[in-house]
Design a protein around this motif. Structure first.
Motif, PDB file in Angstrom:
ATOM      1  N   ALA A 170      25.569  54.802  46.771  1.00 34.85           N
ATOM      2  CA  ALA A 170      25.385  56.193  47.722  1.00 34.85           C
ATOM      3  C   ALA A 170      25.804  57.872  48.079  1.00 34.85           C
ATOM      4  O   ALA A 170      25.560  58.571  48.502  1.00 34.85           O
ATOM      5  CB  ALA A 170      24.805  55.656  49.255  1.00 34.85           C
ATOM      6  N   THR A 182      19.311  57.845  49.687  1.00 34.34           N
ATOM      7  CA  THR A 182      19.716  56.521  50.258  1.00 34.34           C
ATOM      8  C   THR A 182      17.911  55.924  51.216  1.00 34.34           C
ATOM      9  O   THR A 182      18.239  54.979  50.899  1.00 34.34           O
ATOM     10  CB  THR A 182      21.144  55.934  50.941  1.00 34.34           C
ATOM     11  OG1 THR A 182      22.209  56.094  49.886  1.00 34.34           O
ATOM     12  CG2 THR A 182      21.117  54.583  50.605  1.00 34.34           C
ATOM     13  N   VAL A 201      25.505  48.860  49.694  1.00 38.70           N
ATOM     14  CA  VAL A 201      25.697  49.936  49.668  1.00 38.70           C
ATOM     15  C   VAL A 201      26.640  50.512  49.575  1.00 38.70           C
ATOM     16  O   VAL A 201      27.455  50.447  50.767  1.00 38.70           O
ATOM     17  CB  VAL A 201      24.610  50.667  50.436  1.00 38.70           C
ATOM     18  CG1 VAL A 201      24.115  52.036  51.289  1.00 38.70           C
ATOM     19  CG2 VAL A 201      22.698  49.510  51.084  1.00 38.70           C
TER      20      VAL A 201
END
Lengths: 316, 316
Positions: A170, A182, A201
């Motif tokens: 991200a 993102t 993430v």
DNA sequence: GTTCTCTGTGCAATCGTTTGCAGTCGCTCG
DNA sequence: CGAGCGACTGCAAACGATTGCACAGAGAAC
């Protein structure tokens, strides 16, 4: 012959001076190698004819490309540019902006805005015209691509290929680019019924090294993702290293999508699927907007549409 | 309180002003947000405290890296820098140098010198201090890496691996970097008894696109080379594309050596063997040399030693 | 008490341009 | 022929800072 006459003769319009004098002055100027002192002129006129550009780093080709187009556009409008690497660091930003203000900069293009950063606010308070480019900041005029849409395009592409367990690298959590790309990506997966777990993430720097580190973290997960979305191409290239180090094969084992579609993406040994944004247009438009503001007019924010370019890291 | 007193109080030494006055002035300056006008000061002192930097393109990460280190070094010495992309084009060089001279630049670092280019000569005639960086030009002070040695290192590496029929992508035939790297390489092969035919040495731009085109020409030869030396990493990355397009495999069919060892080289899907040069040191040293010249002292040319970093494009 | 020295401050010129204002000169027009 | 006008050009102030020089005042030395 008085200096004032010469000054008028050398002006672009040369108003109020006889044609003969103009010619004589200009010839002499060339012969003597005379060059108008822009600094001294600025002292009198109050305009430095200088535009400052703040970027995180010029070694990031994305910013270098934007700066290049800014410089060209500024040049055709009769302005020079000064650029400063701020390394996404508050201290650097402060001192570089200070130096620019000391040179009585006419306007500033901010390419490194960051949540919590005060540069834009300070310029606003000082009444110095400015525009944001590439990254947004709530309440300030910005020229960017539609990062949220870009993220969604990447997601739809991967969804269409059947990927369900995906990871996101991200970028900097305080830069709007990383955030919105993102978000757009995650929202699309969620809407499709495959929400992405937070563990998939991971934040990172915006360079290859950051991509390598973050990519390694993703590959180390118990169930490694079958596809990775990197919020820029350098991160993606770092991720390629991580995928290789994990003994996996690009595309067959792990698909990869980058962002910005820089030149290299297409010629890599395994060409990289990437979301293209028109960086040059962004630079040009930011200058246009800044010039408007410098004339006291109002300029509108811009959201350029990105396009997904499929290549070998995702499709056959 | 007179302006002259204030000026003295704000000077770095603050000589001839009472400690009390100095403090009062400085406090007021902060309170009022006063900023010394560098341009106006320059008008009086004759120094703009500005260093100009000429580069072919900032989108070339090699030059961006050098510029970054130049900017840092200049900053610590109290100078700002202005950079100009000249695109290796005489017209651009002229106009950008002109603009710099109009700003009464204190010194220039030339990173784009080119055989036949007049910028260095012009500065010499005008008495403006300057230094060449990255590329050399006969008769001018330059700070570079030992490109000829770098070429030899690449050659010896490939010779050691048994390669006999090799190609060179030589870059711009008017830039000393391309010339010397190619020369060093060819001389080493010749000394080993395997002179390189001219058809196996092709010119190119310094970017990926140029590498792709030149690489394609090499792969199209009746007897394609078993190894390619590209005079920079971007060219090498372009060549990777050409090798892939020709249906050959990197290393097994065609080995590849790049130059500069930029960050990406190590994380590519197939990591690139490259000749490393210390770009940051080059930038720093060029500033050092320029500062010396600006003080009227003499500076010595520098040749930094390169190192070969073997990776997967040549060895297992 | 006078002179001398020393410290701190102010004055004014200067850097190279730009620009409002005023002056000069030649012409036209009435 | 005189007034008026227009086209050029010169004058001088201004921009913001720096710096050599002069001056003021305090204190010391004699």
């Amino acid at each position: 012959m008085h200096v004032s006459t010469a000054s008028r003769a050398l002006g672009s319009d040369a108003a109020g001076v006889s044609a003969e004098t103009v010619q004589r002055v200009r010839e002499l100027a060339v012969m003597l190698g005379y060059r108008r002192d822009v600094g001294a002129a600025g002292l009198r006129t109050g305009s430095s004819r200088l535009i400052g550009v703040l970027v995180p780093r010029l070694t990031d080709i994305v910013l270098a490309t934007i700066y290049e187009s800014i410089d060209i556009a500024a040049g055709t409008a009769g302005y020079s540019t000064v650029v400063a690497n701020t390394l996404d660091d508050a201290g650097h930003r402060r001192s570089r902006l200070d130096a620019m203000l000391s040179r009585r900069i006419d306007g500033v293009i901010i390419g490194d805005s960051h949540i919590g950063d005060t540069a834009a606010f300070e310029l606003q308070k000082l009444g110095v015209p400015y525009v944001l480019v590439m990254r947004k900041l709530e309440g300030h005029l910005s020229i960017t691509t539609d990062d949220s849409l870009g993220g969604r395009l990447a997601a739809e592409h991967l969804l269409g290929l059947g990927h369900r367990r995906v990871g996101v690298i991200a970028g900097d959590p305080l830069a709007s680019t990383g955030i919105e790309r993102t978000d757009g990506f995650r929202r699309a997966f969620e809407a499709a019924g495959y929400p992405i777990d937070d563990r998939y993430v991971v934040g990172s720097g915006f360079d290859t090294r950051g991509g390598l580190a973050a990519g390694t973290r993703l590959m180390d997960l118990a169930e490694a993702p079958t596809a990775i979305f990197a919020v820029n191409d350098f991160i993606a290239m770092g991720a390629m290293g991580a995928i290789r180090d994990a003994g996996k094969k690009l595309r067959d084992d792990v698909a990869l999508v980058g962002y910005n579609d820089i030149d290299i993406a297409a010629t890599l040994p395994v060409p990289l699927t990437s979301v293209r944004s028109d960086l040059s247009a962004m630079g040009m438009l930011s200058v246009e907007a800044l010039l408007l503001r410098m004339q006291g007019e109002t300029a509108d924010p811009v959201l350029l549409p990105p396009v997904l370019v499929p290549r070998a890291t995702t499709v056959g």
